[in-house]
Structure formats: C-alpha cells, structure tokens
Design a protein around this motif. Structure first.
Motif, PDB file in Angstrom:
ATOM      1  N   SER A   9      89.003  52.415   5.369  1.00  0.00           N
ATOM      2  CA  SER A   9      87.631  52.054   5.470  1.00  0.00           C
ATOM      3  C   SER A   9      87.556  50.638   5.898  1.00  0.00           C
ATOM      4  N   ARG A  10      88.382  49.512   5.894  1.00  0.00           N
ATOM      5  CA  ARG A  10      88.454  48.148   6.420  1.00  0.00           C
ATOM      6  C   ARG A  10      88.614  48.272   7.689  1.00  0.00           C
ATOM      7  N   ARG A  11      89.508  49.122   8.113  1.00  0.00           N
ATOM      8  CA  ARG A  11      90.161  49.123   9.381  1.00  0.00           C
ATOM      9  C   ARG A  11      88.844  49.840  10.233  1.00  0.00           C
ATOM     10  N   LEU A  12      88.141  50.840   9.797  1.00  0.00           N
ATOM     11  CA  LEU A  12      86.786  51.123  10.487  1.00  0.00           C
ATOM     12  C   LEU A  12      85.766  50.119  10.644  1.00  0.00           C
ATOM     13  N   ALA A  13      85.776  49.336   9.630  1.00  0.00           N
ATOM     14  CA  ALA A  13      84.797  48.299   9.718  1.00  0.00           C
ATOM     15  C   ALA A  13      84.897  47.024  10.756  1.00  0.00           C
ATOM     16  N   THR A  14      86.249  47.263  11.369  1.00  0.00           N
ATOM     17  CA  THR A  14      86.500  46.101  12.416  1.00  0.00           C
ATOM     18  C   THR A  14      86.136  46.624  13.784  1.00  0.00           C
ATOM     19  N   LYS A  15      85.167  46.040  14.336  1.00  0.00           N
ATOM     20  CA  LYS A  15      84.909  46.166  15.831  1.00  0.00           C
ATOM     21  C   LYS A  15      85.093  45.143  16.555  1.00  0.00           C
ATOM     22  N   PHE A  16      85.513  45.305  17.897  1.00  0.00           N
ATOM     23  CA  PHE A  16      85.610  44.102  18.838  1.00  0.00           C
ATOM     24  C   PHE A  16      84.407  44.180  19.853  1.00  0.00           C
ATOM     25  N   LEU A  17      84.012  43.048  19.888  1.00  0.00           N
ATOM     26  CA  LEU A  17      82.824  43.170  21.286  1.00  0.00           C
ATOM     27  C   LEU A  17      83.286  42.014  22.157  1.00  0.00           C
ATOM     28  N   TYR A  18      83.716  42.523  23.529  1.00  0.00           N
ATOM     29  CA  TYR A  18      83.964  41.737  24.430  1.00  0.00           C
ATOM     30  C   TYR A  18      82.708  41.473  25.371  1.00  0.00           C
ATOM     31  N   ILE A  19      82.580  40.113  25.724  1.00  0.00           N
ATOM     32  CA  ILE A  19      81.516  39.830  26.672  1.00  0.00           C
ATOM     33  C   ILE A  19      82.303  39.263  27.850  1.00  0.00           C
ATOM     34  N   THR A  20      82.061  39.683  29.166  1.00  0.00           N
ATOM     35  CA  THR A  20      82.537  39.348  30.248  1.00  0.00           C
ATOM     36  C   THR A  20      81.610  38.955  31.257  1.00  0.00           C
ATOM     37  N   ARG A  21      81.871  38.146  32.275  1.00  0.00           N
ATOM     38  CA  ARG A  21      81.399  37.750  33.448  1.00  0.00           C
ATOM     39  C   ARG A  21      81.941  37.896  34.832  1.00  0.00           C
ATOM     40  N   HIS A  22      81.162  38.092  35.758  1.00  0.00           N
ATOM     41  CA  HIS A  22      81.737  38.092  37.264  1.00  0.00           C
ATOM     42  C   HIS A  22      82.824  37.248  37.263  1.00  0.00           C
ATOM     43  N   ILE A  46      94.405  28.910  39.563  1.00  0.00           N
ATOM     44  CA  ILE A  46      94.638  28.891  38.139  1.00  0.00           C
ATOM     45  C   ILE A  46      93.570  29.443  37.273  1.00  0.00           C
ATOM     46  N   LEU A  47      92.502  28.869  37.625  1.00  0.00           N
ATOM     47  CA  LEU A  47      91.321  29.565  36.686  1.00  0.00           C
ATOM     48  C   LEU A  47      91.320  31.142  37.191  1.00  0.00           C
ATOM     49  N   LEU A  48      91.448  31.428  38.290  1.00  0.00           N
ATOM     50  CA  LEU A  48      91.484  33.029  38.561  1.00  0.00           C
ATOM     51  C   LEU A  48      92.512  33.882  37.713  1.00  0.00           C
ATOM     52  N   LYS A  49      93.581  33.102  37.916  1.00  0.00           N
ATOM     53  CA  LYS A  49      94.805  33.757  37.466  1.00  0.00           C
ATOM     54  C   LYS A  49      94.660  34.046  35.845  1.00  0.00           C
ATOM     55  N   ASN A  50      93.781  32.812  35.247  1.00  0.00           N
ATOM     56  CA  ASN A  50      93.738  32.780  33.726  1.00  0.00           C
ATOM     57  C   ASN A  50      92.653  33.977  33.418  1.00  0.00           C
ATOM     58  N   TYR A  51      91.659  34.342  34.236  1.00  0.00           N
ATOM     59  CA  TYR A  51      90.617  35.229  34.093  1.00  0.00           C
ATOM     60  C   TYR A  51      91.475  36.522  34.017  1.00  0.00           C
ATOM     61  N   ILE A  52      91.978  36.896  34.975  1.00  0.00           N
ATOM     62  CA  ILE A  52      93.049  38.110  35.054  1.00  0.00           C
ATOM     63  C   ILE A  52      93.682  38.104  33.830  1.00  0.00           C
ATOM     64  N   LEU A  54      93.660  36.846  30.884  1.00  0.00           N
ATOM     65  CA  LEU A  54      92.675  36.867  29.634  1.00  0.00           C
ATOM     66  C   LEU A  54      92.258  38.482  29.705  1.00  0.00           C
ATOM     67  N   HIS A  55      91.755  39.117  30.498  1.00  0.00           N
ATOM     68  CA  HIS A  55      91.060  40.098  30.707  1.00  0.00           C
ATOM     69  C   HIS A  55      92.163  41.498  30.491  1.00  0.00           C
ATOM     70  N   LYS A  56      93.205  41.141  31.353  1.00  0.00           N
ATOM     71  CA  LYS A  56      94.604  42.045  30.960  1.00  0.00           C
ATOM     72  C   LYS A  56      94.913  42.003  29.459  1.00  0.00           C
ATOM     73  N   TYR A  57      94.946  40.773  28.595  1.00  0.00           N
ATOM     74  CA  TYR A  57      95.270  40.881  27.537  1.00  0.00           C
ATOM     75  C   TYR A  57      94.165  41.566  26.267  1.00  0.00           C
ATOM     76  N   LEU A 145      91.211  45.705  36.281  1.00  0.00           N
ATOM     77  CA  LEU A 145      90.465  45.397  35.104  1.00  0.00           C
ATOM     78  C   LEU A 145      89.624  46.634  34.616  1.00  0.00           C
ATOM     79  N   GLY A 146      88.966  47.214  35.811  1.00  0.00           N
ATOM     80  CA  GLY A 146      87.974  48.198  35.429  1.00  0.00           C
ATOM     81  C   GLY A 146      86.656  47.717  35.090  1.00  0.00           C
ATOM     82  N   LEU A 147      86.270  46.364  35.325  1.00  0.00           N
ATOM     83  CA  LEU A 147      85.036  46.008  35.095  1.00  0.00           C
ATOM     84  C   LEU A 147      83.815  46.306  36.070  1.00  0.00           C
ATOM     85  N   ASP A 148      84.215  47.022  37.234  1.00  0.00           N
ATOM     86  CA  ASP A 148      83.280  47.197  38.190  1.00  0.00           C
ATOM     87  C   ASP A 148      82.568  45.940  38.773  1.00  0.00           C
ATOM     88  N   TYR A 149      83.047  44.869  38.918  1.00  0.00           N
ATOM     89  CA  TYR A 149      82.494  43.842  39.619  1.00  0.00           C
ATOM     90  C   TYR A 149      82.675  43.986  41.145  1.00  0.00           C
TER      91      TYR A 149
END
Length: 155
Positions: A9-22, A46-52, A54-57, A145-149
C-alpha cells in the motif's frame, strides 16, 4: 503483524509527476538562470546533452518504477491550466472539483499562456544559425524521448 500488504500500500501511494518543457526553451531558460544567478555560462551543446540525459534517466525510471508516472508538458499546462490541473489532481487521487481547481488557479497571480515566446523569438532570430546543427545532430535522441515536441519552431 505485517502480512506484506502494508509495504504494497505504501508503494502504491508513491507517484511520480514529471514536468517538462520544450528543449530549446528549456536550454535558454537554464542558460538565463545560470547567467543571472551564478554569473556564468554553459555551452549550448552541454545544456542540450544534459536535457537529453535527464529525460532519458526519467524515462528509465518510468520503466523501472513500480509506481504510477505522469508527464506534464509546461506548454500544455499554460495553454489550458484548468484541464491539466484536473488531470494532475485525478492522477494524484485528489478532488478534481471545478471549485477546488478554480480556487487554486485564482490564487496564482497570472499564468503566461506562452512562456516560451521570448525563447522561440531568440532561437528563430539568431539561435538557429548558431546552434541549429546541434538540434539536427541530436534530433533522434530528442525524438526517442517521446515528448512529441516540434523542433521546427520557426514556422
């Protein structure tokens, strides 16, 4: 005595909400933050590679987690805050009552319906000439990444 249901029941109580941006807006916003807050610069690639990375992670986490995951795109929220907030509340199993949602949104000074406008203008004015090859170079990674941007934002 724990018969195993407590852990579940504790496991089911944990949810992950990811917010992303273009990705392009995210890179420019991160660059602005670094310059304004820290007085430095980080290379666009470097910022672009970091974005990718992070989102892959986050995507790997999504596949590995035994908890529900929801992705929210900033652009979807700012275009239709009430609908997206209701979706988030539904995901979190909290009230999606119109009055509750309206009360929360009324407490926010304003929501910019197009938070990426300045960054898109910057990109289309000179960024694409300076860094367009990098977006092309990493287009496959961004698509995966499947974010459809849409990466062709200067239409």
């Amino acid at each position: 005595v724990n018969d195993g249901t407590l852990k579940e029941s504790r496991r089911l109580a944990t949810k992950f909400l990811y917010i992303t941006r273009h990705p392009i807006a995210n890179i420019y916003a991160t660059d602005k933050f670094v310059r304004d807050s820290m007085g430095g610069n980080i290379d666009f690639e470097i910022l672009l590679k970091n974005y990718i990375a992070l989102h892959k992670y986050m995507k790997m986490d999504e596949n590995a987690l035994e908890s529900p995951v929801m992705w929210v795109r900033l652009e979807d929220f700012t275009a239709n805050p009430s609908s997206v907030l209701k979706d988030v509340f539904s995901f979190l199993d909290v009230s999606t009552d119109d009055g509750v949602v309206r009360n929360i949104l009324d407490g926010i000074a304003s929501i910019n319906s197009n938070p990426n406008a300045n960054y898109i203008t910057k990109w289309c004015t000179y960024g694409i000439r300076r860094h367009g090859r990098l977006i092309q170079k990493y287009a496959g990674d961004l698509s995966a990444l499947g974010l459809d941007y849409d990466l062709d934002i200067c239409k």
